[in-house]
Scaffold this active site. Structure first.
Site, PDB file in Angstrom:
ATOM      1  N   GLY A 259       2.745   4.176   1.012  1.00 27.40           N
ATOM      2  CA  GLY A 259       2.845   5.110   2.270  1.00 27.40           C
ATOM      3  C   GLY A 259       3.328   3.465   3.246  1.00 27.40           C
ATOM      4  N   VAL A 260       3.672   2.750   2.596  1.00 23.16           N
ATOM      5  CA  VAL A 260       4.375   1.871   3.918  1.00 23.16           C
ATOM      6  C   VAL A 260       5.395   1.164   3.807  1.00 23.16           C
ATOM      7  CG1 VAL A 260       4.259  -0.144   2.229  1.00 23.16           C
ATOM      8  CG2 VAL A 260       3.158  -1.201   4.785  1.00 23.16           C
TER       9      VAL A 260
ATOM     10  N   ARG B 246       5.888  15.155  -7.300  1.00 20.74           N
ATOM     11  CA  ARG B 246       6.031  16.008  -6.487  1.00 20.74           C
ATOM     12  C   ARG B 246       7.073  17.274  -6.049  1.00 20.74           C
ATOM     13  NH1 ARG B 246       5.294  10.404  -3.634  1.00 20.74           N
ATOM     14  NH2 ARG B 246       3.126  10.047  -3.107  1.00 20.74           N
TER      15      ARG B 246
ATOM     16  N   ARG C 249       4.184  12.061   5.742  1.00 19.45           N
ATOM     17  CA  ARG C 249       4.760  12.546   4.416  1.00 19.45           C
ATOM     18  C   ARG C 249       4.016  13.370   3.821  1.00 19.45           C
ATOM     19  NH1 ARG C 249       5.040   8.361  -0.111  1.00 19.45           N
ATOM     20  NH2 ARG C 249       2.898   9.115  -1.104  1.00 19.45           N
TER      21      ARG C 249
ATOM     22  N   PRO D 200       0.647  -1.207   0.354  1.00 21.12           N
ATOM     23  CA  PRO D 200       0.138   0.484  -0.241  1.00 21.12           C
ATOM     24  C   PRO D 200       0.457   0.884  -0.313  1.00 21.12           C
ATOM     25  CG  PRO D 200      -1.018  -1.632   1.710  1.00 21.12           C
ATOM     26  CD  PRO D 200       0.594  -1.798   0.986  1.00 21.12           C
TER      27      PRO D 200
ATOM     28  N   LYS E  79       7.813   1.300   1.356  1.00 24.75           N
ATOM     29  CA  LYS E  79       8.401   0.479  -0.064  1.00 24.75           C
ATOM     30  C   LYS E  79       9.670   1.806  -0.529  1.00 24.75           C
ATOM     31  CE  LYS E  79       4.526   0.294  -2.810  1.00 24.75           C
ATOM     32  NZ  LYS E  79       3.986   1.584  -1.754  1.00 24.75           N
ATOM     33  N   GLY E  80       9.505   2.607  -0.829  1.00 29.45           N
ATOM     34  CA  GLY E  80       9.984   3.832  -1.516  1.00 29.45           C
ATOM     35  C   GLY E  80      11.767   3.865  -0.511  1.00 29.45           C
TER      36      GLY E  80
ATOM     37  N   ARG F  15      -6.248   6.573  -1.127  1.00 26.50           N
ATOM     38  CA  ARG F  15      -5.054   6.074  -1.037  1.00 26.50           C
ATOM     39  C   ARG F  15      -5.344   4.747  -0.268  1.00 26.50           C
ATOM     40  NH1 ARG F  15       0.369   7.450  -3.164  1.00 26.50           N
ATOM     41  NH2 ARG F  15       0.256   8.421  -5.147  1.00 26.50           N
TER      42      ARG F  15
END
Ligand SMILES: Nc1ncnc2c1ncn2[C@@H]1O[C@H](COP(=O)(O)OP(=O)(O)OP(=O)(O)O)[C@@H](O)[C@H]1O
Ligand SMILES: Nc1nc2c(ncn2[C@@H]2O[C@H](COP(=O)(O)O)[C@@H](O)[C@H]2O)c(=O)[nH]1
Length: 398
Positions: free
Chosen positions: A145-146, A175, A268, A143, A148-149, A279
């Site tokens: 915001g978890v 962004r 974030r 999902p 990953k990035g 989201r």
């Protein structure tokens, strides 16, 4: 039936001078499969030989210019072609070294047949051949915001020579601090829709109201740099990649709780309230898919960041912290311009001739194509190449 030589192309040129551009003199090969003849090669504006493809249909008596998918080989002054398994042609690029000499032009594989249906036209697809099994790409989903990035950035920072990021295309606005070509290729919706229709994408999906997609080129660029590719894509994308011929490791990242996910997403500070809500709604759906049978190989809970990062490294075999570099073999061989090839029992014999060999004196090279894996839209892996030298006491591998 396998390769038909240049002479045959000249015969075709005589019969159909307009279509075949008979004045060009460009080197071409013709390969017959059923009622179709695949003519590969030609001469481009800079007098270098480009690897174009056209198809002569014996039934209709017409030429077709197919939609060509995949990253095509760079121009070369000659090549050899050999039909394998009645569904793809092995194209050996002349004058190139063993890292760039083996290419496959798929003409009737499952991928090509599917694309023909979708695009309603003749389709062929390029796939570069790579030696051995190579490292599997890594697909990371979960999902928004978890984290990953965040995890991917840590991995790329600690192992810069090992991993390369597949830069996706997206129609969403950038962004602050996001750079075009680094974080995403920010693209107009109409442009991206056309490129998807043209078959340039390995997968694409509508995510949180925008289109996101992984181009075939984005994955190829990483493989060309000798690195292991990381894809950060949503669950729909993961499903599409799973269904493709790209063999990857699929990892789903989840948060310790839904509340924590919401806190991270809001923290974030990159989305409007409306986007955050969207989201979060999508997150519930994605979480349901996380346990779909056969989709993900690993599930990691990103609670404490460092703990999760260590688990990620462990499952990628990196806990010893020695950086794996996936460059291919040190030994190279350069093929002659038009290598002579023949096939028997899934082994392709390449007659190089000593004069043009350069770094090695072996004149016969065997290309073992018995364990091919993958294919368009990704790489064709599982190739093994060795020199056949009756006077050598050991067999050099390439
Ligand atoms: N384990 C963690 N604990 C607390 N905060 C975290 C953790 N992992 C990541 N974060 C924070 O959560 C926020 C979201 O992380 P990140 O942007 O990496 O998520 P993402 O999964 O890549 O999101 P998206 O799918 O939208 O791109 C960031 O502010 C990041 O610093
Ligand atoms: N199917 C795909 N999903 C992708 C791709 N690139 C990113 N993503 C996913 O989109 C969401 C949102 O990303 P954000 O940068 O807008 O926060 C996230 O889950 C990504 O994994 C892609 O190429 N294909």
């Amino acid at each position: 039936m396998g390769e038909v030589h240049e002479i045959f192309v000249h015969e075709l040129q005589k019969a159909f001078p307009v279509e075949l551009d008979s004045d060009s003199g460009g080197y071409q090969t013709a390969t017959i499969l059923g009622e179709k003849t695949y003519v590969v090669g030609g001469l481009d504006d800079e007098s270098t030989f480009s690897i174009g493809v056209r198809i002569w249909d014996n039934l209709t008596g017409k030429w077709a210019i197919p939609t060509v998918l995949g990253t095509k080989p760079s121009p070369c002054k000659g090549h050899s072609a050999l039909l394998l398994n009645n569904d793809r042609m092995l194209i050996l690029k002349g004058g190139s070294n063993s890292d760039d000499c083996t290419w496959f032009l798929e003409v009737d594989t499952q991928f090509v047949r599917e694309q023909k249906k979708i695009l309603e036209t003749e389709v062929v697809a390029w796939s570069k051949g790579v030696k051995g099994n190579g490292p599997k790409p890594i697909v990371i989903s979960g999902p928004s915001g978890v984290g990953k990035g965040t995890l991917i950035s840590k991995l790329m920072k600690e192992f810069p020579s090992t991993f390369g990021f597949s830069v996706s295309h997206t129609t969403r606005l950038s962004r602050d601090k996001e750079k075009d070509g680094v974080h995403y290729h920010f693209t107009e919706r109409s442009v991206m829709e056309k490129e998807i229709r043209d078959g340039k994408f390995l997968e694409s999906a509508s995510v949180h109201g925008n289109i996101y997609g992984t181009s075939i080129e984005a994955v190829d660029v990483v493989a060309d740099a000798g690195k292991r590719c990381i894809l950060d894509i949503d669950v729909q994308g993961a499903r599409s990649v799973r269904a493709s011929s790209l063999e990857a490791i699929f990892i789903f990242i989840c948060s310790p709780s839904f509340e924590e996910l919401e806190t991270r997403l809001r923290g974030r500070g990159t989305e409007t309230e409306e986007q955050v809500q969207k989201r979060l709604r999508n997150a519930r759906v994605e979480l349901e898919h996380a346990t779909s049978p056969g989709l993900f190989d690993h599930l990691l809970v990103n609670d404490d960041l460092e703990t999760c990062y260590e688990s990620l490294k462990k499952l990628l075999g990196l806990d010893g912290s020695s950086e794996a570099i996936y460059h291919s073999s040190p030994m190279t061989v350069e093929l002659p311009l038009r290598p002579s090839i023949s096939e028997m029992d899934q082994k392709v014999l390449i007659n190089c001739g000593t004069a043009e060999l350069g770094k090695t004196s072996n004149s016969l090279i065997v290309l073992d194509v018995s364990s091919l894996k993958g294919g368009a839209p990704g790489r064709t892996r599982g190739l093994y190449m060795y020199a056949l030298d009756p006077f050598a006491d050991k067999v050099p591998q390439f």
